[in-house]
Design a protein around this motif. Structure first.
Motif, PDB file in Angstrom:
ATOM      1  N   THR A  93       0.840  -1.193   0.000  1.00 52.73           N
ATOM      2  CA  THR A  93       0.000   0.000   0.000  1.00 52.73           C
ATOM      3  C   THR A  93       0.868   1.233   0.000  1.00 52.73           C
ATOM      4  O   THR A  93       2.095   1.164   0.118  1.00 52.73           O
ATOM      5  CB  THR A  93      -0.935  -0.028   1.237  1.00 52.73           C
ATOM      6  OG1 THR A  93      -1.893   1.012   1.114  1.00 52.73           O
ATOM      7  CG2 THR A  93      -0.160   0.158   2.520  1.00 52.73           C
ATOM      8  N   ASP A  94       0.253   2.381  -0.154  1.00 53.53           N
ATOM      9  CA  ASP A  94       0.966   3.661  -0.124  1.00 53.53           C
ATOM     10  C   ASP A  94       0.816   4.314   1.236  1.00 53.53           C
ATOM     11  O   ASP A  94      -0.224   4.194   1.889  1.00 53.53           O
ATOM     12  CB  ASP A  94       0.409   4.598  -1.214  1.00 53.53           C
ATOM     13  CG  ASP A  94       0.790   4.133  -2.608  1.00 53.53           C
ATOM     14  OD1 ASP A  94       1.977   3.828  -2.827  1.00 53.53           O
ATOM     15  OD2 ASP A  94      -0.100   4.067  -3.484  1.00 53.53           O
ATOM     16  N   ARG A  95       1.836   5.010   1.628  1.00 54.55           N
ATOM     17  CA  ARG A  95       1.862   5.600   2.964  1.00 54.55           C
ATOM     18  C   ARG A  95       0.693   6.541   3.209  1.00 54.55           C
ATOM     19  O   ARG A  95       0.156   6.606   4.327  1.00 54.55           O
ATOM     20  CB  ARG A  95       3.199   6.327   3.165  1.00 54.55           C
ATOM     21  CG  ARG A  95       3.340   6.986   4.521  1.00 54.55           C
ATOM     22  CD  ARG A  95       4.752   7.427   4.787  1.00 54.55           C
ATOM     23  NE  ARG A  95       4.874   8.113   6.074  1.00 54.55           N
ATOM     24  CZ  ARG A  95       6.001   8.213   6.758  1.00 54.55           C
ATOM     25  NH1 ARG A  95       7.113   7.669   6.283  1.00 54.55           N
ATOM     26  NH2 ARG A  95       6.027   8.868   7.902  1.00 54.55           N
ATOM     27  N   TYR A  96       0.279   7.269   2.187  1.00 61.38           N
ATOM     28  CA  TYR A  96      -0.752   8.283   2.433  1.00 61.38           C
ATOM     29  C   TYR A  96      -2.082   7.692   2.864  1.00 61.38           C
ATOM     30  O   TYR A  96      -2.906   8.358   3.465  1.00 61.38           O
ATOM     31  CB  TYR A  96      -0.895   9.217   1.235  1.00 61.38           C
ATOM     32  CG  TYR A  96      -1.769   8.783   0.079  1.00 61.38           C
ATOM     33  CD1 TYR A  96      -1.927   7.463  -0.295  1.00 61.38           C
ATOM     34  CD2 TYR A  96      -2.430   9.762  -0.668  1.00 61.38           C
ATOM     35  CE1 TYR A  96      -2.717   7.106  -1.357  1.00 61.38           C
ATOM     36  CE2 TYR A  96      -3.226   9.415  -1.754  1.00 61.38           C
ATOM     37  CZ  TYR A  96      -3.360   8.088  -2.087  1.00 61.38           C
ATOM     38  OH  TYR A  96      -4.137   7.737  -3.150  1.00 61.38           O
ATOM     39  N   GLU A  97      -2.298   6.405   2.559  1.00 54.58           N
ATOM     40  CA  GLU A  97      -3.529   5.780   3.037  1.00 54.58           C
ATOM     41  C   GLU A  97      -3.539   5.681   4.569  1.00 54.58           C
ATOM     42  O   GLU A  97      -4.571   5.883   5.213  1.00 54.58           O
ATOM     43  CB  GLU A  97      -3.695   4.405   2.394  1.00 54.58           C
ATOM     44  CG  GLU A  97      -4.009   4.515   0.895  1.00 54.58           C
ATOM     45  CD  GLU A  97      -3.869   3.206   0.157  1.00 54.58           C
ATOM     46  OE1 GLU A  97      -3.890   2.145   0.811  1.00 54.58           O
ATOM     47  OE2 GLU A  97      -3.722   3.237  -1.080  1.00 54.58           O
ATOM     48  N   THR A  99      -1.677   7.647   6.596  1.00 52.67           N
ATOM     49  CA  THR A  99      -1.684   8.990   7.193  1.00 52.67           C
ATOM     50  C   THR A  99      -3.085   9.595   7.134  1.00 52.67           C
ATOM     51  O   THR A  99      -3.497  10.318   8.048  1.00 52.67           O
ATOM     52  CB  THR A  99      -0.662   9.905   6.500  1.00 52.67           C
ATOM     53  OG1 THR A  99      -0.902   9.937   5.087  1.00 52.67           O
ATOM     54  CG2 THR A  99       0.760   9.424   6.754  1.00 52.67           C
ATOM     55  N   MET A 100      -3.844   9.291   6.066  1.00 54.99           N
ATOM     56  CA  MET A 100      -5.249   9.716   6.043  1.00 54.99           C
ATOM     57  C   MET A 100      -6.019   9.041   7.164  1.00 54.99           C
ATOM     58  O   MET A 100      -6.854   9.661   7.838  1.00 54.99           O
ATOM     59  CB  MET A 100      -5.894   9.380   4.694  1.00 54.99           C
ATOM     60  CG  MET A 100      -5.530  10.295   3.558  1.00 54.99           C
ATOM     61  SD  MET A 100      -6.587  10.021   2.102  1.00 54.99           S
ATOM     62  CE  MET A 100      -5.978   8.436   1.524  1.00 54.99           C
ATOM     63  N   LEU A 101      -5.741   7.762   7.363  1.00 58.42           N
ATOM     64  CA  LEU A 101      -6.399   7.030   8.438  1.00 58.42           C
ATOM     65  C   LEU A 101      -6.100   7.666   9.795  1.00 58.42           C
ATOM     66  O   LEU A 101      -7.008   7.852  10.616  1.00 58.42           O
ATOM     67  CB  LEU A 101      -5.937   5.577   8.426  1.00 58.42           C
ATOM     68  CG  LEU A 101      -6.360   4.709   9.606  1.00 58.42           C
ATOM     69  CD1 LEU A 101      -7.874   4.612   9.701  1.00 58.42           C
ATOM     70  CD2 LEU A 101      -5.736   3.322   9.486  1.00 58.42           C
ATOM     71  N   GLU A 102      -4.852   8.009  10.027  1.00 60.91           N
ATOM     72  CA  GLU A 102      -4.479   8.634  11.296  1.00 60.91           C
ATOM     73  C   GLU A 102      -5.258   9.928  11.527  1.00 60.91           C
ATOM     74  O   GLU A 102      -5.813  10.151  12.613  1.00 60.91           O
ATOM     75  CB  GLU A 102      -2.982   8.930  11.328  1.00 60.91           C
ATOM     76  CG  GLU A 102      -2.535   9.642  12.599  1.00 60.91           C
ATOM     77  CD  GLU A 102      -1.055   9.962  12.604  1.00 60.91           C
ATOM     78  OE1 GLU A 102      -0.672  10.952  13.258  1.00 60.91           O
ATOM     79  OE2 GLU A 102      -0.266   9.233  11.965  1.00 60.91           O
ATOM     80  N   ALA A 103      -5.316  10.760  10.494  1.00 63.06           N
ATOM     81  CA  ALA A 103      -6.026  12.034  10.633  1.00 63.06           C
ATOM     82  C   ALA A 103      -7.519  11.810  10.868  1.00 63.06           C
ATOM     83  O   ALA A 103      -8.138  12.510  11.673  1.00 63.06           O
ATOM     84  CB  ALA A 103      -5.803  12.891   9.392  1.00 63.06           C
ATOM     85  N   ALA A 104      -8.098  10.826  10.174  1.00 61.72           N
ATOM     86  CA  ALA A 104      -9.529  10.547  10.343  1.00 61.72           C
ATOM     87  C   ALA A 104      -9.824   9.986  11.733  1.00 61.72           C
ATOM     88  O   ALA A 104     -10.869  10.287  12.327  1.00 61.72           O
ATOM     89  CB  ALA A 104      -9.998   9.584   9.263  1.00 61.72           C
ATOM     90  N   LEU A 105      -8.925   9.184  12.262  1.00 56.89           N
ATOM     91  CA  LEU A 105      -9.106   8.679  13.626  1.00 56.89           C
ATOM     92  C   LEU A 105      -9.049   9.829  14.631  1.00 56.89           C
ATOM     93  O   LEU A 105      -9.791   9.851  15.624  1.00 56.89           O
ATOM     94  CB  LEU A 105      -8.025   7.644  13.958  1.00 56.89           C
ATOM     95  CG  LEU A 105      -8.160   6.288  13.254  1.00 56.89           C
ATOM     96  CD1 LEU A 105      -6.904   5.452  13.474  1.00 56.89           C
ATOM     97  CD2 LEU A 105      -9.393   5.537  13.753  1.00 56.89           C
ATOM     98  N   ARG A 106      -8.200  10.787  14.367  1.00 60.15           N
ATOM     99  CA  ARG A 106      -8.064  11.933  15.272  1.00 60.15           C
ATOM    100  C   ARG A 106      -9.307  12.817  15.256  1.00 60.15           C
ATOM    101  O   ARG A 106      -9.759  13.289  16.303  1.00 60.15           O
ATOM    102  CB  ARG A 106      -6.839  12.773  14.895  1.00 60.15           C
ATOM    103  CG  ARG A 106      -5.494  12.164  15.301  1.00 60.15           C
ATOM    104  CD  ARG A 106      -4.355  12.992  14.717  1.00 60.15           C
ATOM    105  NE  ARG A 106      -3.056  12.508  15.144  1.00 60.15           N
ATOM    106  CZ  ARG A 106      -2.374  12.981  16.181  1.00 60.15           C
ATOM    107  NH1 ARG A 106      -2.884  13.973  16.906  1.00 60.15           N
ATOM    108  NH2 ARG A 106      -1.179  12.490  16.502  1.00 60.15           N
ATOM    109  N   ASP A 107      -9.880  13.054  14.048  1.00 62.60           N
ATOM    110  CA  ASP A 107     -10.999  14.010  13.979  1.00 62.60           C
ATOM    111  C   ASP A 107     -12.376  13.341  14.069  1.00 62.60           C
ATOM    112  O   ASP A 107     -13.402  14.017  13.987  1.00 62.60           O
ATOM    113  CB  ASP A 107     -10.894  14.879  12.722  1.00 62.60           C
ATOM    114  CG  ASP A 107     -11.146  14.129  11.413  1.00 62.60           C
ATOM    115  OD1 ASP A 107     -11.721  13.024  11.443  1.00 62.60           O
ATOM    116  OD2 ASP A 107     -10.777  14.658  10.346  1.00 62.60           O
ATOM    117  N   GLY A 108     -12.404  12.037  14.192  1.00 58.15           N
ATOM    118  CA  GLY A 108     -13.672  11.346  14.406  1.00 58.15           C
ATOM    119  C   GLY A 108     -14.415  10.935  13.155  1.00 58.15           C
ATOM    120  O   GLY A 108     -15.542  10.418  13.254  1.00 58.15           O
TER     121      GLY A 108
END
Length: 439
Positions: free
Chosen positions: A7-11, A13-22
């Motif tokens: 997979t690509d890293r940005y997937e 990092t998007m997941l991390e941000a989405a987990l943070r903002d709910g």
């Protein structure tokens, strides 16, 4: 082996941000499709779905994968903890392997939480883009070959894993055998192969090489007759094997002319049943030029495993709908110039006139309670099926049985193509894609 890091890293990092903002838990619909047919081809062929399903099952973050993410600080500790328990529990539907597709065809629809579905993007695209490119090229070659058998022999021109995938895709789209033994073992594809020029060069004479091969493999084998002089090679082959020799292979020269000369020579020697196989950098255009030549079968390598000049199908993976904060559904679409997508959940049908395809009909719904069924389009064939339901994979699409079913399906649906789709020249898609908005 885990497929989680294919997979690509940005997937992540998007997941991390989405987990943070709910927003990670929001239910989403992703769609895999192509905006245009690569190489200006008239149709595409879906391949790779069965492989992808198995790879989704193996999409697990075990300790080795988690350690890599931690050691390289790819994502934070909370995301690592989420991935430790990752399992895809959503649903996947789409076009069957071997099915034809056109611009906008919703080849795969992946539903689940954003967190579950977004991380499958690269995996899905890497599998379907390559396999479908090979299958499309293979289908064109099969059309050009007509009833003459085709053998895939391109392993040395591809990566070791791509070689197996290419053999699988080619078999689905009409090839009859492969030289790759792993493809034979894994996917149940018939294997073939006899000898290369090195075997002839190993021996003190061409005659010695032919005698050795016949002793080992029998007179039904195919002898490679162009290591030195072709005419002499044919004469030697028949003198050694007799007129019951199974075949000769030509790998060089002006093939239409050489094949005609060899056929005449074989017949004059009394070997009227000896077959002629040709290889030598063939593609669909070269195969078409050999249509009138006395050739019995083809072996294709480089051109096939590279998609005959179009090594990717150009598919993309886009979010087309999501739940809003209040639970309502919102259709979403990219609006960038030349890279637009069409939001909303879709149902796909192929309209037919006396068995011939006329349109790729795609209904689009903003609401997600009801999507039109086949009964509302009686002169059409529904194109989508369910592969994964709430995390449960339909195993009938996997393994050798899945490949055999896909091959049979392709042979059946290719009969629906209009005559103009069979031409090899660059052109618009053979049938138009028509969208119908559902209110």
């Amino acid at each position: 082996m885990s497929t989680a890091l294919f997979t690509d890293r940005y997937e992540l990092t998007m997941l991390e941000a989405a987990l943070r903002d709910g927003t990670a838990a929001r239910h989403c619909v992703f769609e895999l499709f192509t905006r245009r047919l690569s190489g200006a081809r008239r149709f595409g062929v879906v391949a790779g779905t069965g492989r992808l399903l198995s790879m989704i099952r193996d999409f697990r973050f075990a300790e080795d994968e988690l350690r890599f993410l931690r050691d390289n600080r790819v994502v934070d500790a909370a995301t690592v903890a989420f991935l430790e328990d990752y399992r895809f529990t959503g649903s996947v539907s789409g076009y069957r392997e071997g099915e034809l597709y056109f611009p906008g065809s919703p080849l795969l629809t992946i539903e689940g939480s954003f967190a579950e579905a977004v991380v499958l993007e690269t995996l899905a695209l890497s599998v379907l883009n390559y396999d479908s490119a090979v299958a499309t090229a293979a289908s064109r070659m099969s059309i050009a070959a007509g009833d003459r058998p085709l053998a895939e022999m391109g392993s040395r021109r591809a990566g070791e894993h791509s070689a197996v995938a290419a053999a699988r895709a080619a078999y689905i789209a009409g090839f009859d055998a492969t030289s790759n033994l792993e493809a034979g073992r894994t996917w149940g594809i018939p294997t073939m192969g006899t000898a290369a020029h090195a075997f002839t060069l190993l021996h003190d004479s061409e005659e010695d090489a032919f005698r050795s091969q016949i002793e080992a493999l029998g007179v039904g084998t195919t002898l490679l007759v162009d290591t030195y002089d072709i005419r002499t090679g044919v004469e030697t082959a028949i003198r050694v094997a007799g007129t019951d020799l199974g075949g000769v292979r030509l790998d060089s020269g002006d093939l239409p002319i050489v094949a005609a000369e060899v056929r005449t020579q074989l017949d004059e020697l009394g070997a009227t049943g000896t077959k002629i196989t040709v290889t030598s950098d063939l593609d669909e255009y070269a195969i078409a030029t050999l249509a009138a030549a006395p050739v019995d079968s083809y072996g294709v390598g480089t051109s096939l495993v590279t998609g005959s000049g179009t090594p990717t199908a150009g598919m993309v993976y886009k979010l087309v709908a999501r739940q809003a904060g209040d639970g309502s559904w919102v259709s979403v679409a990219k609006a960038s110039t030349d890279k637009t997508s069409k939001g909303g959940r879709k149902a796909a049908f192929r309209t037919l006139d006396a068995g011939t395809a006329t349109q790729e009909l795609i209904t689009v719904a903003d609401g997600f309670e009801e999507v039109p069924g086949a009964s509302e389009h009686p002169d059409s064939r529904p194109l989508q099926t369910t592969f994964v339901s709430h995390g449960d994979i339909d195993t009938s699409f996997e393994g050798a049985a899945g490949v055999a079913a896909a091959r049979s399906h392709h042979a059946r649906v290719r009969e629906e193509l209009p005559v103009r789709a069979l031409a090899l020249s660059r052109a618009d898609p053979a049938i138009p894609t028509v969208y119908v908005e559902v209110e």
